[in-house]
Write a protein that holds these residues in place. Structure first.
Motif, PDB file in Angstrom:
ATOM      1  N   ILE A 144       0.835  -1.204   0.000  1.00  0.00           N
ATOM      2  CA  ILE A 144       0.000   0.000   0.000  1.00  0.00           C
ATOM      3  C   ILE A 144       0.867   1.250   0.000  1.00  0.00           C
ATOM      4  CG2 ILE A 144      -1.625   1.339   1.390  1.00  0.00           C
ATOM      5  CD1 ILE A 144      -2.922  -1.259   2.246  1.00  0.00           C
ATOM      6  N   LEU A 145       1.886   1.254   0.844  1.00  0.00           N
ATOM      7  CA  LEU A 145       2.782   2.407   0.901  1.00  0.00           C
ATOM      8  C   LEU A 145       3.566   2.559  -0.396  1.00  0.00           C
ATOM      9  CD1 LEU A 145       4.127   2.030   4.563  1.00  0.00           C
ATOM     10  CD2 LEU A 145       2.362   3.581   3.719  1.00  0.00           C
ATOM     11  N   ALA A 146       3.950   1.432  -0.988  1.00  0.00           N
ATOM     12  CA  ALA A 146       4.649   1.503  -2.274  1.00  0.00           C
ATOM     13  C   ALA A 146       3.757   2.135  -3.342  1.00  0.00           C
ATOM     14  CB  ALA A 146       5.091   0.105  -2.697  1.00  0.00           C
ATOM     15  N   LYS A 147       2.503   1.754  -3.341  1.00  0.00           N
ATOM     16  CA  LYS A 147       1.564   2.311  -4.326  1.00  0.00           C
ATOM     17  C   LYS A 147       1.398   3.818  -4.127  1.00  0.00           C
ATOM     18  CE  LYS A 147      -3.117   1.685  -6.147  1.00  0.00           C
ATOM     19  NZ  LYS A 147      -4.388   0.911  -6.006  1.00  0.00           N
ATOM     20  N   GLN A 148       1.394   4.256  -2.853  1.00  0.00           N
ATOM     21  CA  GLN A 148       1.225   5.674  -2.563  1.00  0.00           C
ATOM     22  C   GLN A 148       2.365   6.516  -3.125  1.00  0.00           C
ATOM     23  OE1 GLN A 148       0.652   6.083   1.667  1.00  0.00           O
ATOM     24  NE2 GLN A 148      -1.374   5.147   1.640  1.00  0.00           N
ATOM     25  N   VAL A 149       3.564   5.922  -3.214  1.00  0.00           N
ATOM     26  CA  VAL A 149       4.697   6.674  -3.766  1.00  0.00           C
ATOM     27  C   VAL A 149       4.985   6.267  -5.210  1.00  0.00           C
ATOM     28  CG1 VAL A 149       5.751   7.076  -1.519  1.00  0.00           C
ATOM     29  CG2 VAL A 149       6.361   5.012  -2.792  1.00  0.00           C
ATOM     30  N   GLY A 150       4.042   5.537  -5.821  1.00  0.00           N
ATOM     31  CA  GLY A 150       4.161   5.194  -7.230  1.00  0.00           C
ATOM     32  C   GLY A 150       5.187   4.131  -7.536  1.00  0.00           C
ATOM     33  N   ARG A 151       5.402   3.185  -6.613  1.00  0.00           N
ATOM     34  CA  ARG A 151       6.385   2.125  -6.837  1.00  0.00           C
ATOM     35  C   ARG A 151       5.707   0.754  -6.823  1.00  0.00           C
ATOM     36  NH1 ARG A 151      11.402   4.756  -7.519  1.00  0.00           N
ATOM     37  NH2 ARG A 151      11.894   2.675  -8.297  1.00  0.00           N
ATOM     38  N   LEU A 208       8.375   3.320   7.495  1.00  0.00           N
ATOM     39  CA  LEU A 208       8.288   2.328   6.424  1.00  0.00           C
ATOM     40  C   LEU A 208       8.195   3.004   5.060  1.00  0.00           C
ATOM     41  CD1 LEU A 208       5.839  -0.250   8.048  1.00  0.00           C
ATOM     42  CD2 LEU A 208       8.297  -0.533   7.701  1.00  0.00           C
ATOM     43  N   GLN A 209       7.453   4.109   5.004  1.00  0.00           N
ATOM     44  CA  GLN A 209       7.317   4.834   3.739  1.00  0.00           C
ATOM     45  C   GLN A 209       8.667   5.420   3.307  1.00  0.00           C
ATOM     46  OE1 GLN A 209       4.558   8.234   3.677  1.00  0.00           O
ATOM     47  NE2 GLN A 209       3.629   7.282   1.894  1.00  0.00           N
ATOM     48  N   GLU A 210       9.436   5.925   4.275  1.00  0.00           N
ATOM     49  CA  GLU A 210      10.758   6.461   3.960  1.00  0.00           C
ATOM     50  C   GLU A 210      11.691   5.357   3.459  1.00  0.00           C
ATOM     51  OE1 GLU A 210      12.023   8.302   7.532  1.00  0.00           O
ATOM     52  OE2 GLU A 210      10.535   9.914   7.443  1.00  0.00           O
ATOM     53  N   VAL A 211      11.596   4.179   4.072  1.00  0.00           N
ATOM     54  CA  VAL A 211      12.436   3.061   3.656  1.00  0.00           C
ATOM     55  C   VAL A 211      12.096   2.650   2.228  1.00  0.00           C
ATOM     56  CG1 VAL A 211      12.897   0.603   4.055  1.00  0.00           C
ATOM     57  CG2 VAL A 211      12.896   2.201   5.978  1.00  0.00           C
ATOM     58  N   ILE A 212      10.813   2.593   1.902  1.00  0.00           N
ATOM     59  CA  ILE A 212      10.412   2.236   0.537  1.00  0.00           C
ATOM     60  C   ILE A 212      10.919   3.272  -0.455  1.00  0.00           C
ATOM     61  CG2 ILE A 212       8.416   2.003  -0.998  1.00  0.00           C
ATOM     62  CD1 ILE A 212       6.916   0.735   1.354  1.00  0.00           C
ATOM     63  N   GLY A 213      10.843   4.554  -0.086  1.00  0.00           N
ATOM     64  CA  GLY A 213      11.319   5.594  -0.979  1.00  0.00           C
ATOM     65  C   GLY A 213      12.800   5.460  -1.291  1.00  0.00           C
ATOM     66  N   VAL A 214      13.605   5.169  -0.258  1.00  0.00           N
ATOM     67  CA  VAL A 214      15.043   5.011  -0.469  1.00  0.00           C
ATOM     68  C   VAL A 214      15.331   3.725  -1.238  1.00  0.00           C
ATOM     69  CG1 VAL A 214      17.255   4.659   0.707  1.00  0.00           C
ATOM     70  CG2 VAL A 214      15.655   6.393   1.533  1.00  0.00           C
ATOM     71  N   ALA A 215      14.551   2.650  -0.952  1.00  0.00           N
ATOM     72  CA  ALA A 215      14.722   1.405  -1.710  1.00  0.00           C
ATOM     73  C   ALA A 215      14.468   1.652  -3.191  1.00  0.00           C
ATOM     74  CB  ALA A 215      13.778   0.333  -1.174  1.00  0.00           C
ATOM     75  N   GLY A 216      13.518   2.511  -3.504  1.00  0.00           N
ATOM     76  CA  GLY A 216      13.257   2.867  -4.893  1.00  0.00           C
ATOM     77  C   GLY A 216      14.433   3.585  -5.524  1.00  0.00           C
TER      78      GLY A 216
END
Length: 592
Positions: A454-461, A486-494
Motif C-alpha cells: 500500500i505504501l509503495a503504491k502511494q509513492v508510485g512504486r 516504512l514509507q521512507e524506507v520504501i522511498g530510499v529502496a526505490g
C-alpha cells in the motif's frame, strides 16, 4: 444510498427571509445580517428576482412601499430603489453625501417620519463601526465613534419604534462592533446560511434545464451534483456552470471539490481546511481494532441512531495511521471533513469570534467531521489552578467547545475527532470530554506485510514478488517501526533500484528493501515511543478498543504484541495488568 428531494417539493423563500418578516411583524425595527451576505437569494417561483441580499431586500421593501436608502463608507449615501419601483427617491442636496456624520443624522430624521415608510440599508457596516479586534471603543476614529452612537440610537429610539421604518446593517466580515451585536442592543442578528440541498437542487435545475447554462460530466446526475455542492454558495455554483458554458468544458466532481475547499476556507477565513478523502477503509492497512469500531459507528450513524459518540480521541505514537484513518472515516460516513486550524489571535475577543465562525459554518454544513489535529497543542496542555497567561482566553475557548460538543442536537450530525501524538500532555478534564479513546501502536509484523504494497503504491512504486516482509520487519532498525518510517524506507529502496538499472520507476526487490532498512536510522527515541504507547493504552476508554482485542472482546490470535507489552498484557487472555502498566510508566517518566 442518498435520499434525494422529491421534485414536487416546494422551495419557498429562504428561512432567514421568513425570520426577517416574522421579527418585523413582532415590532423589531433593526437588523444585522451576517455570514453569507454575498450570495444569491433565489426563489424558484420568481427566478428573475435572484440577486444579492442587499438588492433582494431593496426590491422586496420597495414593493411594500418603502423608500430605500443605502449607505456605506465607500459609496456614501445612495438610492437603492429598483428600476421598476413605483416611486422615486429624492436625495438631499443640502448635505455632503460622503460625510458619515451628516448623512447618518439626516437619515435619523427620515427614520423618525410617520408619513412614509423608510428603510435604510448600511452596507459594509464592519467598516463603518468595526469591532476594533475586541479592544475598547477608545481605539475607534472619532467619526466611527459618532456612527456607533447613532446606529445604536436607531435601534433604541422610541420615535423610530413607533413607525414601520427599518434599519438593516450588512456585515460581510462578522466584525460589527460588539455594542451592536450583543444581546439587548436592539438589533436582531440574522445569519444568512449557506444554501441547503433543496435550494441548491432548485437553483441547479433552473440553470441547467431552464436557462441551459453549462453541462455536467456524463455520469454526474443533477441530483448528485446538487448533493456534492454542499458547502458551496449559489454564486459558486453559478460560476462553475457559466465557466462550463463559456469554455465548453463539462463540470466534473474534481472541479466541485476544488471549488468547495476554496469557498469554505474563505468563509472560515482560513480557520479550517477541507480534507477530501481519497479512499475509505479499504485503503487502511492493519488497525483492525479501529476499523471494526468505525464500521459499527458508520452503521449507527446511517441508521439514525442517537446512541453515537460526539467526540473521539485517537492517541498514540506518531506516524501510525491516525490522520489517514480520520480521512477514511469521513469518506465512509459521507461527511465533510474540516481540519481545524489556528483560531487563536493576540487581540482580545478575536479568538472567540474565530471559534464562533467555525462552529457556525460546521452547524450550517452538517453533517460534518471536525478534525482537531495535535489537540495537545491546539487546546493547550496541562492546565493549572493559577491564572492563565492569556487573560482566560484558553479557558473560554475550551469551555465553548465542550459546550458545543455536549449539545445533544448535534449528535450524529457533527462528529469531533481529535488526534494526538502526546497524550501525556492532555489533562484529565480534556480526555474526559471524549467518550471514546482509541490507542494507536506500532504496526505488527503482519501489519507491515499489509502496509508495504500500500505504501509503495502511494509513492508510485511496485514491489517484486521476492519481498519477505518478515525478514524486513526483523531488522533491528525497524524494531518499532512507524508507518512513516516504512514509507521512507520504501522511498530510499526505490532510489537504490533506479540507480541499479538507470531507469526511474524500477521494480523494488528484496535486496533493495533490505539495504534501505539496514541503513535506516530512526530519528525518534524508542523509549519516548514506548512511553507514548503505554500512555495511550492507559487512557483507552473500553477494552475492546485495544489493538489485540476484537469488537466482541476476544483476544486476536493474529495480533503479535509489541515487545514493550510483554509482562504488561497477558498473551492468552489479552488482559492488561494495570499495576505493571503504571510501574513501567513511572520508570519511563524518569528517563524521557
Amino acid at each position: 444510498m442518498l435520499r434525494w428531494m422529491r421534485h414536487t417539493d416546494v422551495v419557498t423563500a429562504p428561512e432567514w427571509v421568513q425570520k426577517f418578516d416574522r421579527h418585523r411583524q413582532a415590532g423589531v425595527r433593526a437588523f444585522i445580517l451576517t455570514f453569507n451576505t454575498n450570495d444569491f437569494v433565489f426563489i424558484p417561483s420568481e427566478p428573475e428576482r435572484s440577486s444579492r441580499p442587499i438588492y433582494f431586500l431593496a426590491q422586496k421593501l420597495a414593493d411594500e412601499g418603502y423608500a430605500v436608502y443605502g449607505f456605506s463608507f465607500g459609496r456614501g449615501l445612495f438610492s437603492l430603489m429598483p428600476p421598476n419601483a413605483r416611486q422615486r427617491l429624492s436625495m438631499p442636496n443640502e448635505i455632503d453625501g460622503t460625510n458619515p456624520e451628516l448623512v447618518l443624522r439626516w437619515l435619523t430624521r427620515q427614520l423618525q417620519q410617520l408619513e412614509r415608510k423608510v428603510a435604510v440599508i448600511v452596507d459594509y457596516a464592519d467598516h463603518l463601526v468595526p469591532n476594533a479586534q475586541g479592544l475598547t471603543s477608545a481605539v475607534l476614529q472619532p467619526q466611527q465613534l459618532v456612527a456607533l452612537e447613532i446606529l445604536h440610537g436607531w435601534a433604541n429610539s422610541d420615535a423610530i419604534r413607533q413607525t414601520d421604518n427599518l434599519v438593516i446593517l450588512l456585515s460581510h466580515e462578522n466584525q460589527v462592533h460588539d455594542l451592536l451585536m450583543r444581546s439587548g442592543s436592539g438589533y436582531i442578528v440574522l445569519q444568512i446560511p449557506l444554501p441547503d440541498f433543496r435550494s441548491r437542487l432548485a437553483f441547479v435545475q433552473h440553470l441547467l434545464q431552464e436557462m441551459r447554462i453549462g453541462q455536467l460530466e456524463d455520469d454526474l446526475a443533477i441530483e448528485e451534483f446538487a448533493h456534492i455542492t454542499g458547502g458551496l454558495r449559489l454564486v459558486d455554483i453559478h460560476e462553475l456552470l457559466t465557466f462550463s458554458d463559456s469554455t465548453g468544458q463539462k463540470v466534473t466532481r474534481d472541479m466541485v471539490r476544488e471549488r468547495k475547499a476554496d469557498t469554505i476556507r474563505q468563509l472560515c477565513q482560513d480557520l479550517v481546511s477541507v480534507v477530501e478523502p481519497t479512499c475509505g477503509f479499504e485503503g487502511v492497512a492493519g488497525l483492525q481494532h479501529a476499523v471494526e469500531y468505525f464500521r459499527w459507528l458508520v452503521w449507527q450513524v446511517r441508521s439514525g441512531s442517537e446512541n453515537v459518540p460526539q467526540a473521539i480521541l485517537l492517541a498514540g505514537v506518531p506516524g501510525c495511521g491516525k490522520s489517514y484513518i480520520v480521512s477514511a472515516l469521513g469518506k465512509e460516513l459521507g461527511f465533510l471533513v474540516f481540519k481545524l486550524g489556528t483560531i487563536r489571535e493576540r487581540w482580545v475577543g478575536a479568538s472567540e469570534r474565530n471559534l464562533e465562525r467555525v462552529l457556525w459554518v460546521a452547524e450550517t454544513l452538517a453533517p460534518v467531521l471536525i478534525w482537531v489535529d495535535e489537540i495537545d497543542q491546539t487546546f493547550g496542555g496541562q492546565r493549572s489552578a493559577a491564572p492563565s497567561a492569556d487573560a482566560g482566553t484558553s479557558e473560554r475557548l475550551i469551555g465553548r467547545i465542550w459546550d458545543f460538543m455536549g449539545s445533544m442536537r448535534y449528535r450524529g450530525k457533527i462528529l469531533w475527532v481529535a488526534t494526538t501524538n502526546r497524550p501525556d500532555l492532555l489533562d484529565a478534564a480534556t480526555v474526559d470530554r471524549f467518550q471514546v479513546v482509541i490507542p494507536f501502536l506500532h504496526p505488527t509484523r503482519k501489519e507491515i506485510a499489509a502496509l508495504l504494497p500500500i505504501l509503495a503504491k502511494q509513492v508510485g512504486r511496485v514491489l517484486a514478488e521476492d519481498i519477505d516482509s518478515d525478514k524486513i520487519a526483523s531488522i533491528p532498525s525497524l524494531r518499532l517501526p512507524t508507518v512513516r518510517a516504512l514509507q521512507e524506507v520504501i522511498g530510499v529502496a526505490g532510489v537504490f533500484a533506479d540507480a541499479e538499472t538507470g531507469q526511474p520507476g524500477t521494480t523494488i526487490h528484496q535486496r533493495h528493501l533490505l539495504r534501505a532498512a539496514h541503513e535506516f536510522k530512526p530519528n525518534y527515541n524508542p523509549l519516548v515511543h514506548e512511553f507514548i504507547a503505554l500512555t495511550a493504552i492507559r487512557m483507552t476508554s473500553f477494552s475492546f478498543l485495544l489493538p489485540w482485542r476484537t469488537f466482541d472482546g476476544r483476544r486476536r490470535t493474529d495480533y503479535e504484541l509489541p515487545e514493550y507489552l510483554k509482562g504488561i498484557v497477558d498473551e492468552t487472555s489479552g488482559e492488561v495488568d494495570l499495576m505493571a502498566l503504571h510501574r513501567r510508566l513511572s520508570e519511563l517518566r524518569r528517563v524521557v
